[in-house]
Structures are given as structure tokens and as C-alpha cells.
Design an enzyme around this catalytic site. Sequence first.
Site, mmCIF file in Angstrom:
data_model
loop_
_atom_site.group_PDB
_atom_site.id
_atom_site.type_symbol
_atom_site.label_atom_id
_atom_site.label_comp_id
_atom_site.label_asym_id
_atom_site.label_seq_id
_atom_site.Cartn_x
_atom_site.Cartn_y
_atom_site.Cartn_z
ATOM 1 C CD GLU A 272 -2.754 1.368 1.969
ATOM 2 O OE1 GLU A 272 -2.998 0.324 2.880
ATOM 3 O OE2 GLU A 272 -3.342 2.146 2.399
ATOM 4 N NE ARG B 295 3.885 -7.865 10.518
ATOM 5 C CZ ARG B 295 3.194 -7.066 9.268
ATOM 6 N NH1 ARG B 295 1.809 -7.649 8.428
ATOM 7 N NH2 ARG B 295 3.529 -5.858 8.712
ATOM 8 C CE LYS C 83 2.795 0.021 4.571
ATOM 9 N NZ LYS C 83 2.504 0.694 3.782
#
Length: 568
Positions: A42, A269, A279
Site C-alpha cells: 500500500e 512476518r 508504518k
Amino acid sequence: MAEIEGNENTEKKGMNFVEEEVYNDLQAGKNGGRLSTRFPPEPNGYLHIGHAKAICMDFGVAEKFGGTCNLRFDDTNPVKEDVEYVDSIREDIHWLGFDWGDREYYASDYFPQLYDLAIRLIKEGKAYVDDQSSEEIASQKGSPTEPGTNSPYRDRSVEENLDLFMRMNAGEFDEGSRVLRAKIDMANPNMHFRDPIMYRIIKTPHHRTGTKWKVYPMYDFAHGQSDYFEGVTHSICTLEFVVHRPLYEYFVKELADDSYCPRQIEFNRLNLTYTVMSKRKLLQLVKEGLVAGWDDPRMPTISGMRRRGYTPQSIRNFINTIGYTKYEALNSVSLLEHAVREDLNKIATRVMAVVNPLKVVITNYPEDQVETVEMENNPEDPQAGSHSMPFCREIYIERDDFMENPPKKFFRLFPGGEVRLKGAYIIKCEEIVKDSEGNITELRCTYDPDTRSGLPGSQRKVKGTLHWVSARHAKDAEVRLYDRLFDVENPAAETERDFRELLNPESLKVVEGVKLEPFIIEQATPGTKFQFQRVGYFTPDYDSTSDKPVFNRTIALKDTWEKVQKKN
Ligand code: ATP
Ligand code: MG
């Protein structure tokens, strides 16, 4: 049969579990033997080392089995997204050594198809417009053990739903006043099936589609379909999406037939000690000026690591070392630093720089004489050659390399003691010069002219060897020494204090007046990797100019933290 299995096992050796799944699908002839993956960031921030792990997987598996990997910007939320991020993401993936060719896509390219699908689902009675607020909707969700409650708007007519959804997109309603939901099952044990939201109203212009759309699809309604539109065969993502997978498949099945259907596979992850990966938090650090930007060398971002002097190879090696599993873990940043040292050791040019200079005058060395000594550029690389370094009567050594009253086993310089200047002569400390406050300002030494390399006395043994630079020829520079950004091992796990209170106040130390041998300045271009001998690995910073050279310390030569931990 046994033989075939044997071959398979040899081929599978060294594969991680995702590669094995892909291999099995290819062997089984799924999707006509085609392999297509995607990396779906994104564009709402810069990429970090966690994304690097996903990139290595998505591009790596495609490379390994002769498939392709798309870059798809998952740009479904115009509020947070920006072209600055799109550009940085492209640059970072290329820098890591991967390429998507002409396969650059945007979820926003699929807005028309997604909208059409939504209309179809409304017509089929599989979606409805809900007029409740997000709080009301959340309060009806139930819990994993209790069913949710149906929305009072759930049984609206198809005509009313169609009319409202189109008017939502025409901008007639306020943000948050209505959403489009899938009509699935409010009692489903998987909470994601409890009439998930498909579309919400957003009036902020989109960086690609401008003001064309007023409704934007949610992740779950966009991702699987985007995979499908692109012909992605393996949609590899992280473990938090395991619970989304049934919904991913539910929506994809509205499009797919038996001939082709993308498959989602999840891995763990990357979490790293002494930093954060969110983020949202990284953006906060940038916005509030707590770091110098997304590419601050202390940031866990790819651009930060690049600026700091990490190599793409070291990042890829690190990711290889930690591997891919199905279990969440916290990886030690020491492993990453080890990979960085290992790679820099192979490639960095050895030079001399004195960070905290103390002047040494060699009293028996002729005033006007200058010699050059030859220095090996990299003992690890015979091809790297050598360079010459000037030597004269006045030099700088590291202040820490001298002690007036040394403890036992101090093998550096002290009054009456001898050391070798690397590549040059043995010197002996004869006298200390101090200022009126008692600070040492200078040492007066003598040298043994017979001890230069190539001369008979060069075999003479002394305990210590010091780095040095010629005072007359040295260039001044600023160096920036970095330490871990956070004081605690796992800032994300802290519940008592805000993560900003956990920042390490000592994470950046700026040192001015560092003395460099001239060769460093001659060689320094953006990205050059140096080893300042006995001090660490350094690279020129973006702020560096010819008037004021600035160097980042990528990393110290040894892991001092490890030592501290062992002692404790
Ligand atoms: P958010 O969705 O909260 O903005 P994100 O970190 O998931 O943040 P994306 O841009 O959606 O960001 O991530 C792109 C891809 O990178 C996804 O496939 C995601 O699974 C993967 N990814 C993100 N963070 C990590 C991580 N720490 N380790 C491995 N992969 C990651
Ligand atoms: Mg995400």
C-alpha cells in the site's frame, strides 16, 4: 515410484515450505503449469525490512521456478496514499535487486470491475447498503463464541440497495453515513464472514483516479479479485491473513471458474528487536521530527538502511538466514548486523581515519620530509590493489590509544612505551604536552627509522599497532555514529508507555573534526563503502559536500552489544 519420490526429495531439498507448495502445484500441473506472484504494497509509507522479506519471497519464488512477479500498488485508501510513496517503493525494490518488468499494476485500475462485481452481488441479493455508523456495526459483530446481530437494513430490496449504492458513489451522502456490506452470515464462527464491509464512502481525491470515485473497496473486497484479474496463481502474504483466507476465497469464487483460481499462502512476518515495523508508528516518527525522515539511517526502512551503508546483499543474506516459517517470531537485529559486517568485510576499502584526534610530533623526523607508505585496499580481495598514504613529522592518533597511567595489559601508547604505526614506523612516547587546565594537547615521540616495512628493523616486535593520519595532509569531516533507535528490545510489546518514550536518546552522535587520510575524499562517491580501520564501516552521507564531508558509520567493527550481554 520409489525412484520418482527420491528425485522429488532431492529437488525439494533446501526449499522453504512456500516454495514446496508452489513446486507441488507446478508438478500437479495446476494453472497449466503457470506461476505468477505479486508484491502488493500500500503506498502509504516507505518500505521497511519486513517488506524486504516479502519482496524476497514474492520475487524470489517466481525467479526460482521461472514465473513472474507483479508489482501491484494496493491503493484503495486515498486518504493515506501518495505518489511520493509509489516512487520510493519502486526505487527500493530495484535497489534490492528485483524487477517487475512492465508488470506494474494498481488496485485502482480495477475499480470499474470491482464496482461492477458489487452491482452484480447486490442484484443477486448478496450485498446490501447499511445506514448504520461503524460503531453500531461493530457493536453487532458478536464475539468468536457469540453470534452477531443482523443489521436492521439487511433485508432491503435489491432496487433500494442499487439506488443507494449508486448515489453513494455519486457523492450524495456523507463519509461514514453508509457502507455496502456482503450479506453472508452474522453467526459464522469466522468473524470475517459476518457481513463484511465491501465499500465505504471517501471524498478525498485519489492520487490516480482523482474525484471519479466516491466509494472505495475495502482490502478484503479488493485483494483477491485484483489477484484474479492479474492472473496471479500464488498470492503469498503474512500470517495475519490466515483468518481472511476463507473470505478471500469466497469473493474470488464469485469470479473464478474451475480453470484458474489464485491461491493464498501465508508465512511469518519479520519482527526485529530494538525497532518498530508499524508504518503508522514510523510515519509518526517522521511527522513529529523525531527522526530526520523516512531515510534516516536509524530507521528500519530500506531507504534508511541504504543511506546508512547497508548493502542489498547483506539484507538478502539476512532474510535467507532467518527463513520462512508458520510461526511468529522476534528476530535479533544482531543477526542483521552480522550479515552487514560479513558483506562489508568482503567489499569495503580499508582506509585510516582518526575520530578523536590527538596530535603526535615525531621530534627526530625531518621537518620538511614527506614519505608515502603503501596501504592494502582490502586483504579479503587480492584484486583490490593498494593506495599510498602520506607520512610526515606530525600525525594524529586516536586519543583513546594513549593513556598517561595505563593499567596492566594496555598495549597501546603510554609514556616511555612503543607502538607500531600501521604501515609505517615504530614510535616511542617521550613527552606529554598539556594545556593550563591539564588536558593533554600533544605527544612528543621519536621514531625508529629502521622499522619501516622492507627495512631490517621491520621485524622488531611491539605489542600494539595503531591507525594514524598525517596531520599536514588530513581532511576534516563530520561523522555520524548511530545506535539502536529504541532502548527496549520489543517496543511493540510495551503496554505501559507510549512508544515514543522508548526512543534511545543516544541513537545519534555527531562528531566533528574527524581527521581523514586524503584518499578517502578522493574516493568517496555516493554509496562507497569504507572500513575506517579499527573504527568501523563508513559511507558518505547524502548531506556530504566538498566543503563539508559527512560520513555515516554503518556499523562498528564488532558487536559491542553482544559483549555487554555476555558480561551481564
Ligand atoms: P499496513 O497494511 O498496516 O499499512 P503493511 O506493513 O501490511 O502495513 P503493506 O504495504 O500492506 O504494509 O505490505 C505489503 C506486503 O508486505 C504485504 O504482503 C505484507 O504482508 C508484507 N509485509 C508487511 N510487513 C511485513 C513484515 N514485517 N514481514 C514480512 N512481510 C511483511
Ligand atoms: Mg497491509
